[in-house]
Write an enzyme that holds these catalytic residues in place. Structure first.
Site, PDB file in Angstrom:
ATOM      1  NE  ARG A   1     -18.280  36.550 -54.094  1.00 36.24           N
ATOM      2  CZ  ARG A   1     -17.877  36.842 -55.305  1.00 36.24           C
ATOM      3  NH1 ARG A   1     -17.099  36.016 -55.977  1.00 36.24           N
ATOM      4  NH2 ARG A   1     -18.259  37.943 -55.913  1.00 36.24           N
TER       5      ARG A   1
ATOM      6  CB  ALA B   1     -25.894  37.146 -58.573  1.00 34.05           C
TER       7      ALA B   1
ATOM      8  NE  ARG C   1     -25.287  36.219 -49.302  1.00 32.68           N
ATOM      9  CZ  ARG C   1     -24.303  36.898 -49.888  1.00 32.68           C
ATOM     10  NH1 ARG C   1     -23.515  36.294 -50.744  1.00 32.68           N
ATOM     11  NH2 ARG C   1     -24.117  38.179 -49.623  1.00 32.68           N
TER      12      ARG C   1
ATOM     13  CG  ASP D   1     -25.733  40.604 -56.070  1.00 34.32           C
ATOM     14  OD1 ASP D   1     -24.856  41.467 -56.267  1.00 34.32           O
ATOM     15  OD2 ASP D   1     -25.481  39.452 -55.670  1.00 34.32           O
TER      16      ASP D   1
END
Lengths: 356, 356
Positions: free
Chosen positions: A49, A51, A83, A241
């Site tokens: 995980r 960005a 995502r 993000d």
């Protein structure tokens, strides 16, 4: 320090190795993805995980798909559907898509036919994915250099979630700023919000910084306001993000709250992110899609239930911090301040020019 | 609904029965305290918590101590040393102390000698402790009546921690306002902050409201700002552990953050608490002692580690919300608004007069 993500080769072929971020810090387990579908699953389930890191993973996933002669559009769409919020994912797929398109033009095809084109395309895409990873480390170092000057000496830096080596190919964005400030001789310590529900702060940020010998204190998310009020926090630094053209920032849920509390207490609030996080096609943060994650992330901690069965749950993984709460956005090309519409555009252009 | 705390008698004598709030909602286990020391331990280890509830527990602890002929001052001091922030604890001990002093004056002693004074003192103190419990339920109902009118119809009420039946002798303060609003016909639902580290929101508030059939959604603490920003929250209602004369409120860690975020988004922020929570001897919230709890509450969830070993931890159990963020304080005698110095004094006086 463990590597977040690497391209590796063994007797069975190429694969992508990731440290399983769901199990850190208690267990250090690696996940090896040998197909693009396995990479997509790893992104979706948060084995990896952050960005910039999922951008690297997606690029490597594309490369694996091409190596295995999977349908190129299917590969890209599968990886893009993992995502929705972090734009780096789409940016990385797009970069791979552009190179793939170039390599498969008629002119390239003609030239490549002489030197085994299929192999060449695959190898070039593998190189490109590895280059995205190497670029990311250098970008983080540049973000650190630009940000270090902004960190007040002799005080505490508050951070939220994990925007560290584990969220990138290495060094980190927000934690890159902290690392660079310390490397430049500043005497600081770090408060890490634990960052429920996935606990990236307590599990990942605390672990990373502890490994580097940086004094770190874990607090629950609801303590951040109390310590911002107390005067000990010199600045807040977080990752991002997706950043809209007006400077609104989507980042891990809870970032908005920290930003409001920082402003209320006169504490500078900094966002550290690569230009690949900018989405200048969006007028404002309202247009950023916010991912909803499974209810079990809230109701269970490592499998232990903490709420009654069948209770209502909300689990937005991100929130949007309006630009008016943000003191500056630090990227590899410099520091953007309000009005962000202009300053972000200038820094993004600098990025394009640097590539020429 | 289970009783939070009750005075009971069996063949072995009198005892205080509490539901163990550390284990809810997964397990419903009762703890029976047969000595004042056991009551003190139950308060300290949070078998029972919530400012009004620990006031009732302390009063019952004093009564047990007197029954067992323990040194009165030692009993009071042991119970007072359990937790520092909630003033209801000291208020309840003080109420027991005043009655004890009255019952042990020379005049009373002379009169009581004829009717077995020792027994009479013990019985009167047991009655007083039980009366404090009964009073608390009625006080919560009155708080609910005064607060119900303030709750906007057709919207969501956000609450933090547990200021419910489990935090009181029954009905609750903040949750009493919610219950009364629903009883008055309002169509509302509740968002409950999970309230790390002890998870009173996810475990206790969610469970209480679910039992009453009130639609409830658990969110992590860091989501509160996002939903306050979204416009769906009509008001915030929380309890209090101590209220200074200027209206500053000590309450569960995270309350300050929610108050700032509510004000920033134009959402009314209400505090619901009995007059016994007022500490009018304090000029401001700066003078309220803030309890630091053990680090394991932050680093472990139900025994499962969530942070690296030996990491720094802070665990302040409360924070102070300055009065400027508070729209109104709801007590059993009515609703106080700024300037609180006057309005709280008037409502406290009303309480004294009501007793005459």
């Amino acid at each position: 320090m463990l590597e977040t993500i690497e391209w590796m080769t063994d007797s069975r072929g190429d694969f992508v190795r990731m440290i399983d971020q769901r199990l850190l810090p208690a267990q250090q387990v690696f996940v090896d993805c040998r197909t693009y579908v396995e990479v997509a699953d790893a992104i979706k389930t948060m084995v990896i995980r952050g960005a910039p890191a999922i951008g690297v993973a997606a690029a490597m996933g594309v490369a694996l798909g091409v190596q295995h002669n999977a349908d190129f559009e299917t590969v890209c769409q599968t990886l893009a559907a993992t995502r929705p919020t972090a734009v780096n994912l789409f940016w990385a797929i797009d970069r791979m898509r552009k190179l793939h398109a170039l390599l498969t033009t008629a002119e390239h095809a003609t030239a490549a036919r002489l030197i085994n084109q299929e192999h060449a395309t695959g190898a070039r895409l593998v190189n490109e994915a590895q280059q995205i990873r190497l670029d990311d480390i250098n970008i983080c170092k540049a973000i650190g250099r630009h940000g270090a000057a902004l960190v007040p000496d002799g005080k505490t830096v508050l951070t939220h979630c994990n925007a560290g080596a584990l969220a990138t190919a290495g060094y980190g964005t927000a934690l890159g700023v902290i690392r660079a400030a310390i490397e430049s001789g500043k005497n600081i310590d770090v408060f890490a919000d634990e960052t429920r529900p996935f606990l990236q702060g307590a599990r990942l940020t605390a672990w990373e910084l502890q490994q580097d010998g940086i004094p770190t204190t874990v607090i629950t998310d609801n303590m951040a306001g109390h310590f911002l009020q107390s005067g000990r926090i010199g600045c807040v630094v977080v990752g991002a993000d997706r950043i809209a053209s007006n400077g609104d920032v989507a980042n891990k849920i809870g970032t908005y709250s920290v930003a409001v509390l920082a402003k209320e207490n006169g504490v500078p609030f900094y966002v550290a992110a690569p230009v690949s996080t900018f989405d200048l096609t969006l007028h404002s943060g309202d247009q950023i899609p916010i991912e909803q994650r499974p209810r079990e992330e809230v109701t269970h901690v490592f499998g232990v239930p903490i709420a009654p069965e069948n209770i209502g749950v909300q689990n937005p993984a991100f929130d949007v911090t309006p630009a008016r709460y943000i003191s500056a956005i630090i990227c590899e090309n410099g520091v953007a301040r309000a009005p962000f519409k202009q300053s972000l555009a200038v820094l993004a252009l600098k990025a394009s020019l640097a590539k020429v």
